[in-house]
Design a protein around this motif. Sequence first.
Motif, PDB file in Angstrom:
ATOM      1  N   PHE A 112       0.807  -1.225   0.000  1.00  0.00           N
ATOM      2  CA  PHE A 112       0.000   0.000   0.000  1.00  0.00           C
ATOM      3  C   PHE A 112       0.838   1.271   0.000  1.00  0.00           C
ATOM      4  O   PHE A 112       0.285   2.369  -0.066  1.00  0.00           O
ATOM      5  CB  PHE A 112      -0.924   0.014   1.222  1.00  0.00           C
ATOM      6  CG  PHE A 112      -2.050  -0.973   1.129  1.00  0.00           C
ATOM      7  CD1 PHE A 112      -3.242  -0.633   0.506  1.00  0.00           C
ATOM      8  CD2 PHE A 112      -1.921  -2.249   1.647  1.00  0.00           C
ATOM      9  CE1 PHE A 112      -4.281  -1.540   0.410  1.00  0.00           C
ATOM     10  CE2 PHE A 112      -2.950  -3.169   1.563  1.00  0.00           C
ATOM     11  CZ  PHE A 112      -4.135  -2.818   0.933  1.00  0.00           C
ATOM     12  N   VAL A 115       0.384   3.515  -3.160  1.00  0.00           N
ATOM     13  CA  VAL A 115      -0.881   4.266  -3.161  1.00  0.00           C
ATOM     14  C   VAL A 115      -0.800   5.430  -2.193  1.00  0.00           C
ATOM     15  O   VAL A 115      -1.250   6.547  -2.482  1.00  0.00           O
ATOM     16  CB  VAL A 115      -2.050   3.332  -2.790  1.00  0.00           C
ATOM     17  CG1 VAL A 115      -3.367   4.110  -2.756  1.00  0.00           C
ATOM     18  CG2 VAL A 115      -2.151   2.185  -3.781  1.00  0.00           C
ATOM     19  N   HIS A 128      -7.535   6.003  -0.550  1.00  0.00           N
ATOM     20  CA  HIS A 128      -6.238   6.530  -0.124  1.00  0.00           C
ATOM     21  C   HIS A 128      -6.102   6.496   1.383  1.00  0.00           C
ATOM     22  O   HIS A 128      -5.028   6.149   1.919  1.00  0.00           O
ATOM     23  CB  HIS A 128      -6.054   7.967  -0.631  1.00  0.00           C
ATOM     24  CG  HIS A 128      -4.656   8.466  -0.463  1.00  0.00           C
ATOM     25  ND1 HIS A 128      -4.202   9.047   0.711  1.00  0.00           N
ATOM     26  CD2 HIS A 128      -3.586   8.442  -1.311  1.00  0.00           C
ATOM     27  CE1 HIS A 128      -2.938   9.376   0.581  1.00  0.00           C
ATOM     28  NE2 HIS A 128      -2.528   9.028  -0.629  1.00  0.00           N
ATOM     29  N   ALA A 131      -5.268   3.057   2.388  1.00  0.00           N
ATOM     30  CA  ALA A 131      -3.858   2.748   2.142  1.00  0.00           C
ATOM     31  C   ALA A 131      -2.967   3.319   3.243  1.00  0.00           C
ATOM     32  O   ALA A 131      -2.029   2.661   3.716  1.00  0.00           O
ATOM     33  CB  ALA A 131      -3.432   3.296   0.782  1.00  0.00           C
TER      34      ALA A 131
END
Length: 495
Positions: A112, A115, A128, A131
């Motif tokens: 992650f 991102v 987002h 992440a």
Amino acid sequence: MFGLSALDLARVQFAFTMSFHILFPAITIGMASYLAVLELCWLRTRRQVYVDLYHYWLKVFAVCFGMGVVSGIVMAYQIGTNWSYLSEFAGSIMGPILSYEVLTAFFLEAGFLGVMLFGWNRVGPGLHFAATCAVAIGTLISSTWILAANSWMQTPQGYAIEGGRMVPADWLAIVFNPSFPYRLLHMVIAAYLTTALIVGAAAAWQLLRKRDNPAVRKMMSMAMWMILLVAPIQAVVGDFHGLNTLEHQPAKLAAMEGHWENEPGKAVPLLLFGIPDMEEERTKYAVGIPHLGSLILTHSWNGQFRGLKEFPREDRPNSLIVFWSFRLMVGLGLLMILLGAWSLWLRRKVGGEARLWRQRHFLRFALWMGPAGLVAILAGWTTTEVGRQPWVVYGVLRTADAVSPHGAGPLALTLAIFVVAYFFVFGAGTAFVLRMIRKGPQHFELHTPAQGGPGEERTPMRPISAADVQSDDDEDTARPDHLPDIKGGDADKER
């Protein structure tokens, strides 16, 4: 090299590389959670100040994350090369634990991280934020496994010895060993305090430079609230950790206190200062508070605990090092509590929070306390690791029996190479991070993924590209136009 044996050089080399490595994960553990909080605040309020702070500290996180990964790789190889007998004797336990850290934590962070670093204008806000939370959780899981391995070496259990090697008998007992909960809490809280102190110091520096704006004010306010709440909790956790150490590692506790022997019916004082002498078996120039050692360590007025003379000489840790590293850690912790209390006192005085931005003595104190968390972590790890000696697996495998059969010459050469390379690479990285912090928060332009035209916002090829710091010959121009100077104590919407 300076009369040091191969064992001494192997220990110095491990201490040197470990000291560099532990600093960067400590920052990223706290910084990842701080970034998650900033993004959550933005999702709830949609205030630009949280976006600006998020991307300001995201750059610092990216660089520290990269340096932490690089220094961690060196640590893994060093255990195999310099401490091969440790790997052979306890590898069936330590190997799986460290593998679990890679599988459950590092893969989560790596999955992650892209991102988080580059996806703000490419994915939706919810994704987002998920992440960012995944990376933050990954850092906490990583610290859990690393602390499980280290705690097991301090208080080993759940194992059997077969064929001259340690083998797992009970994995739950191995992971949840007696010192694990206290060590984990102590380290995670230390990481949060370290981040709060760095954030507070960055804000103080900007305010002392008269760069007073909503983002800097928010940064200072959040950092001081965190220090005020968490520093006292750390003291309580440290007390419980000390009681655990007294039960399971009494020689370490005696060395930390500079305590050599008990007198019948007499309480143990708390030594504030002194010079423990391992040869003379006493603490010279001791300055202590009567009964306080008994009260803190046994929770009784006249309680006693074992002194160093009750342990064989070959089983005693170096009290001089442990005594002073422990006091350095505790002293910095008390200063952190003082900083949080001072910030609360300023908030409650006439003028409210505005006094936080204008009280220059307080700002200078906050600035000087910026590296205090990192220094306290190094002092704490010195206390932990030196206090465990002469054992590498406490009570089971001695450090002298765990080292690889290298000569002093190759170890001295590699140590010298490490020193030069580390100061060059990580010195440059640290200077780069300080330069980014010095620039202050910048305005981040918000737009949806669909607004980016063809070829715009291309993904950088490496995580360090997330820093994206341009040269700025005049640092006084770092204040963005949209963050105006704010003078006086007037309320504003961004506060």
